[in-house]
Design a protein around this motif. Structure first.
Motif, PDB file in Angstrom:
ATOM      1  N   VAL A 191       1.919   4.867   0.220  1.00 14.18           N
ATOM      2  CA  VAL A 191       1.345   6.031   0.911  1.00 14.18           C
ATOM      3  C   VAL A 191       1.969   7.310   0.355  1.00 14.18           C
ATOM      4  O   VAL A 191       3.187   7.428   0.257  1.00 14.18           O
ATOM      5  N   SER A 192       1.113   8.252  -0.028  1.00 16.82           N
ATOM      6  CA  SER A 192       1.562   9.568  -0.480  1.00 16.82           C
ATOM      7  C   SER A 192       0.740  10.621   0.264  1.00 16.82           C
ATOM      8  O   SER A 192      -0.239  10.281   0.922  1.00 16.82           O
ATOM      9  N   ALA A 210      -1.363  12.522  -0.936  1.00 16.06           N
ATOM     10  CA  ALA A 210      -2.689  12.604  -1.536  1.00 16.06           C
ATOM     11  C   ALA A 210      -3.568  11.384  -1.285  1.00 16.06           C
ATOM     12  O   ALA A 210      -4.785  11.497  -1.175  1.00 16.06           O
ATOM     13  N   SER A 211      -2.940  10.179  -1.211  1.00 21.80           N
ATOM     14  CA  SER A 211      -3.751   8.969  -1.095  1.00 21.80           C
ATOM     15  C   SER A 211      -2.885   7.764  -0.739  1.00 21.80           C
ATOM     16  O   SER A 211      -1.664   7.860  -0.647  1.00 21.80           O
ATOM     17  N   THR A 212      -3.554   6.640  -0.578  1.00 19.46           N
ATOM     18  CA  THR A 212      -2.882   5.354  -0.394  1.00 19.46           C
ATOM     19  C   THR A 212      -3.388   4.426  -1.488  1.00 19.46           C
ATOM     20  O   THR A 212      -4.599   4.235  -1.635  1.00 19.46           O
ATOM     21  N   ILE A 213      -2.454   3.856  -2.255  1.00 21.47           N
ATOM     22  CA  ILE A 213      -2.807   3.048  -3.422  1.00 21.47           C
ATOM     23  C   ILE A 213      -2.076   1.713  -3.337  1.00 21.47           C
ATOM     24  O   ILE A 213      -0.882   1.672  -3.042  1.00 21.47           O
ATOM     25  N   ARG A 214      -2.775   0.611  -3.631  1.00 23.65           N
ATOM     26  CA  ARG A 214      -2.103  -0.676  -3.703  1.00 23.65           C
ATOM     27  C   ARG A 214      -1.381  -0.757  -5.039  1.00 23.65           C
ATOM     28  O   ARG A 214      -1.950  -0.478  -6.087  1.00 23.65           O
ATOM     29  N   TYR A 250       0.885  -1.169   0.000  1.00 22.23           N
ATOM     30  CA  TYR A 250       0.000   0.000   0.000  1.00 22.23           C
ATOM     31  C   TYR A 250       0.920   1.215   0.000  1.00 22.23           C
ATOM     32  O   TYR A 250       1.536   1.530   1.018  1.00 22.23           O
ATOM     33  N   TYR A 280       2.370  -1.279   4.495  1.00 24.26           N
ATOM     34  CA  TYR A 280       2.370   0.077   3.968  1.00 24.26           C
ATOM     35  C   TYR A 280       3.797   0.467   3.598  1.00 24.26           C
ATOM     36  O   TYR A 280       4.736   0.204   4.354  1.00 24.26           O
TER      37      TYR A 280
END
Length: 81
Positions: free
Chosen positions: A13-14, A16-20, A11, A53
């Motif tokens: 983490v930035s 702006a968002s968390t993306i898989r 996952y 993460y």
């Protein structure tokens, strides 16, 4: 040509968002984020971050400097380097 490292299945983490996805790194720099399994490049090293993460570099702010009083062991300059 293989990249240095792929951190897959994490996952990401930035701010702006968390993306898989899968993080691609080469020569110490992040080249990009891959979202589809079939698009992962060949890598010299792969880390499977399944269920974990992946965060940008962090600094632990919890420190115990030896000032005032025991500067001979550690001071601000050396402890924060």
């Amino acid at each position: 040509m293989a990249v240095d490292l792929v951190i897959k299945n994490g996952y990401i983490v930035s701010p702006a968002s968390t993306i898989r996805g899968h993080l691609v790194i080469d020569q110490g720099k992040v080249l990009g984020l891959v979202l589809r399994d079939g698009d992962i490049p060949e890598a010299r090293e792969t880390i499977d971050a399944e269920g974990k993460y992946v965060l940008p570099g962090l600094i632990d702010p919890h420190v115990h400097f030896r000032q005032p009083g025991v500067e001979r062991k550690e001071d601000w300059r050396h402890g924060s380097a």
